[in-house]
Design an enzyme around this catalytic site. Structure first.
Site, PDB file in Angstrom:
ATOM      1  N   TRP A 105       0.823  -1.216   0.000  1.00 54.92           N
ATOM      2  CA  TRP A 105       0.000   0.000   0.000  1.00 54.92           C
ATOM      3  C   TRP A 105       0.854   1.262   0.000  1.00 54.92           C
ATOM      4  CZ3 TRP A 105      -4.191  -1.445  -1.943  1.00 54.92           C
ATOM      5  CH2 TRP A 105      -4.715  -2.699  -1.629  1.00 54.92           C
ATOM      6  N   ASP A 124      -1.930   6.691   5.765  1.00 53.58           N
ATOM      7  CA  ASP A 124      -2.986   5.786   5.323  1.00 53.58           C
ATOM      8  C   ASP A 124      -3.318   4.894   6.515  1.00 53.58           C
ATOM      9  OD1 ASP A 124      -4.549   3.804   4.276  1.00 53.58           O
ATOM     10  OD2 ASP A 124      -3.103   3.127   2.767  1.00 53.58           O
ATOM     11  N   LYS A 148     -13.026  -1.460   6.115  1.00 54.22           N
ATOM     12  CA  LYS A 148     -12.501  -2.344   7.163  1.00 54.22           C
ATOM     13  C   LYS A 148     -13.161  -2.019   8.501  1.00 54.22           C
ATOM     14  CE  LYS A 148      -8.670  -2.224   4.157  1.00 54.22           C
ATOM     15  NZ  LYS A 148      -8.682  -3.502   3.567  1.00 54.22           N
TER      16      LYS A 148
END
Ligand SMILES: Cc1ncc(COP(=O)(O)O)c(C=O)c1O
Length: 366
Positions: A109, A178, A202
């Protein structure tokens, strides 16, 4: 299995995202779906300009402010395009001319975020990476450029199962993070952050939307010549209602935040629960002859517990057996294989206990 789970034909959901949502929230959505707030319409049918929806979005923002202890200096924005669009919007909006952007690379990511800054030709410096050991740890040695526009890092690597327990020190450089896979899973000190963001799927709600928290001074950096929908100022000035936002997603996020605030009791309490859940699984791994953790112990994630069995055949048997016992979503990310138990906020301690029981039984029977 818990009585509720049996009655609702639910499984124990360890998916990495989209992931488990709190059962009481799902039930409330179902109950109110056809007639939201006595409007005679579903939430998906009402105008985003209506008072009813204004109440929904304001409530979600207010709850976020309370949960994260945000002062007036921070703005809460809802932006479509998930976390991935943020990889692109951050350098576009916040890289200062003539000043480098710093990134820490802890896996997939972070690498994607770096790539989006590269595409835009920004002056990037990756000041630390854990690539040398296949991203199994979090780097601690780095030097931040004094002139950097920002330092970007990923708080939790969903795929490798690493999580920063103490955030990197940006010195005077604003941190940008993030937080997709551990957002709202623990209290954080927001002061060093210029911006932090999370894809919703999530710990917050349905996929396709990101929550972005941005500090006032960062908005001054936004260049005039960006497309309207790619400017943070557009979302701030219009309270995330410049165009038609994903109304259903925002509604669900608000309900999840209400559950977190009122039923759970806030971030300190969810952190306590999350620590307990993760420690139960890590205990099995640490005492096992067959389960092997994939990350260094001091970099372990509370949200995504990654582990391997001695060979892929056994892993397959483990996953099939787990699914037969109502334990789903335990397959590791396709890029790394192995197994992964995602223990987001909505995953109950009872689900974790069922997994622990299965893991112990599976090993005993070998
Ligand atoms: C840490 C992290 N960042 C970003 C993303 C990408 O999010 P999205 O699919 O919302 O763009 C994910 C994956 O879901 C993730 O785990």
């Amino acid at each position: 299995m818990e009585k509720d789970f049996i009655m609702e034909k639910r499984i124990h959901n360890f998916n990495a995202g989209p992931a488990a949502l709190p059962l009481p929230v799902l039930k409330e959505i179902k109950e109110n779906f056809l007639n939201f707030s006595e409007s005679g319409m579903s939430i998906t049918e009402i105008s985003h300009r209506s008072t009813l929806f204004e109440e929904v979005i304001n409530d979600a923002v207010d709850r976020t402010r309370r949960l994260l202890n945000l002062d007036d200096n921070y703005h809460v924005l809802f932006i479509q395009g998930g976390a991935s669009l943020q990889f692109c919007m951050i350098p576009m909006n916040l890289a200062l001319p003539g000043s480098p952007v710093n990134y820490i690379n802890t896996g997939t990511w972070s690498a994607k975020a770096i790539k989006e800054a590269q595409i835009q030709g920004k002056d990037i410096r990756v000041i630390a990476t854990s690539e040398d050991k296949n991203f199994s740890y979090l780097p601690t040695v780095y030097t931040v450029d004094k002139q950097a526009s920002y330092l970007h890092f990923t708080t939790n690597n969903t795929i490798k199962g690493t999580q920063w327990q103490q955030f990197p020190d940006g010195q005077s450089v604003p941190l940008i993070s993030d937080m997709s896979s551990d957002f709202m899973s623990r209290p954080i000190d927001i002061k060093p952050f210029g911006l932090f963001y999370a894809g919703a799927q999530k710990n917050l709600g349905p996929a396709g939307i990101a929550m972005v928290i941005i500090r006032e001074d960062m908005l001054e950096r936004v260049p005039d010549n960006l497309p309207t929908m790619l400017k943070y100022t557009t979302y701030k000035d219009n309270r995330s209602l410049f165009n038609t936002p994903p109304t259903f997603a925002i509604y669900v996020i608000g309900m999840v935040l209400k559950w977190l605030e009122e039923t759970i009791g806030g971030l300190k309490e969810i952190e306590r629960i999350n620590k307990k859940k993760a420690s139960l699984i890590y205990k099995v791994i640490d005492n096992s002859e067959i389960y092997q953790g994939t990350t260094e112990a001091n970099s372990r994630s509370m949200m995504n517990v990654t582990f391997r069995l001695p060979d892929e055949k056994l892993e397959k048997r483990f996953l099939v057996g787990a699914a037969k016992n109502g334990l789903n979503g335990l397959k590791g990310h396709k890029s790394v294989g192995g197994c992964r138990a995602s223990l987001y906020n909505a995953v109950t301690i009872n689900s974790v206990r069922s997994l622990v029981e299965f893991m112990n039984e599976f090993e005993k029977k070998l």
